[in-house]
Design an enzyme around this catalytic site. Structure first.
Site, mmCIF file in Angstrom:
data_model
loop_
_atom_site.group_PDB
_atom_site.id
_atom_site.type_symbol
_atom_site.label_atom_id
_atom_site.label_comp_id
_atom_site.label_asym_id
_atom_site.label_seq_id
_atom_site.Cartn_x
_atom_site.Cartn_y
_atom_site.Cartn_z
ATOM 1 N N SER A 94 65.001 54.870 118.430
ATOM 2 C CA SER A 94 64.423 54.101 117.230
ATOM 3 C C SER A 94 63.836 52.692 118.021
ATOM 4 O O SER A 94 64.680 52.314 118.677
ATOM 5 C CB SER A 94 65.304 53.829 116.053
ATOM 6 N N HIS A 101 60.834 60.621 105.917
ATOM 7 C CA HIS A 101 60.472 62.018 106.316
ATOM 8 C C HIS A 101 59.972 62.778 104.818
ATOM 9 O O HIS A 101 59.438 62.354 103.909
ATOM 10 C CB HIS A 101 61.487 62.760 106.946
ATOM 11 N N THR A 142 64.051 51.830 112.214
ATOM 12 C CA THR A 142 63.133 51.085 111.495
ATOM 13 C C THR A 142 63.071 50.939 110.238
ATOM 14 O O THR A 142 63.015 50.000 109.562
ATOM 15 C CB THR A 142 61.627 51.826 111.977
#
Length: 280
Positions: free
Chosen positions: A56, A153, A109
């Site tokens: 990430s 997601h 993030t």
């Protein structure tokens, strides 16, 4: 060369050609498929055996001494940000004051975006941050075990089935606040390696996938964890874009803005700008 990336369609699409020996002069890959939280910890451990990893962007401040950020292969995007969900009818930010919020990781993030948003919009700040597996977050919010949840997601599309309400779309907030894309996943490589060569091999692998989009299909679906083929294609279309071939000025600006803001809030160590930008 030892490499670790996720089994997600965007990563397998990007690395298909290199993984299958289709890139001239590129070394054979020894691949570890791992969730990004695992690779984040491996890269920061100080004794990782891996040469190249997908991590990430939020993990960069802990790894840049040993690993360089490559200008390709990763994921930045628009319209794909994390959501903050609640089970109540109040969807104003003040409802989170002093409340318990579940997050899937504290080096992502998504987490940084949430904390930056909360610092501006939640009076007095949130209460406890509880890290729990991603698949447990929405049921925990629904059942009242937690006050709110940070999700990513496919939860963007499934949260109504849990009876939950969206408090905010952090991606939309970030884009409207900065005008920049959302920095998600980065490709890093050991600084002791031939970074220009690795960059060229990754860019060649991306170019091959774009020129031959059917070629990676079997490899992508083999690792797509029972994902529908149409969903896998949509995933690739969203996350494999111009930034994957080259971060460019706006990509670097997005990364720098995110990490500098997070450092100002005490969420991550300050980064050395000289370590951040590698140009082959």
């Amino acid at each position: 060369m030892k490499i670790a990336f996720s089994p997600c369609p965007n990563d397998t699409f990007v690395f298909h050609a290199w993984a299958h020996g289709l890139i001239p002069n590129a070394p054979e890959l020894e691949i570890t498929y791992a969730d990004i939280d695992i690779t984040n910890r491996l890269a920061a451990s100080g004794d990782s055996p891996l040469d190249v990893l997908k991590v990430s962007y939020a993990a960069l401040p802990w790894v840049l001494e040993d690993y360089a950020l490559l200008p390709c292969g990763g994921a930045l995007g628009r319209g794909c940000g994390p959501l903050v969900l609640t089970a109540g009818t109040r969807t104003d930010a003040a409802a989170l004051s002093g409340k318990r919020v579940a997050v899937p990781s504290d080096r992502s993030t998504a987490y940084l975006l949430f904390r930056l948003w909360a610092a501006k919009h939640v009076p007095g700040g949130v209460g406890d941050i509880v890290i729990m597996p991603f698949h447990e977050i929405m049921p925990a919010v629904r059942d009242g075990h937690i006050d709110a949840g940070l999700v990513i997601h496919e939860a963007r599309f499934t949260y109504p089935s849990f009876g939950l309400s969206m408090m905010t779309d952090l991606g939309s907030w970030w884009e409207s606040d900065t005008g920049l894309p959302i920095p998600l996943g980065a490709i890093i490589a050991r600084r002791s390696l031939d970074l220009p060569a690795i960059t060229k091999w990754i860019q060649a692998s991306v170019a091959y996938a774009w020129a031959n989009p059917e070629a990676p299909r079997e490899y992508v679906m083999q690792h797509a964890q029972e994902m529908d083929a149409a969903v896998a294609k949509a995933h690739i279309d969203l996350y494999v874009n111009d930034f994957t071939a080259n971060l460019g000025d706006s990509g670097y600006e997005a990364i720098t803005t995110l990490l500098n803001r997070a450092a100002q809030e005490g969420l991550v160590p300050a980064i050395d700008p000289e370590l951040l930008k590698f140009q082959p």
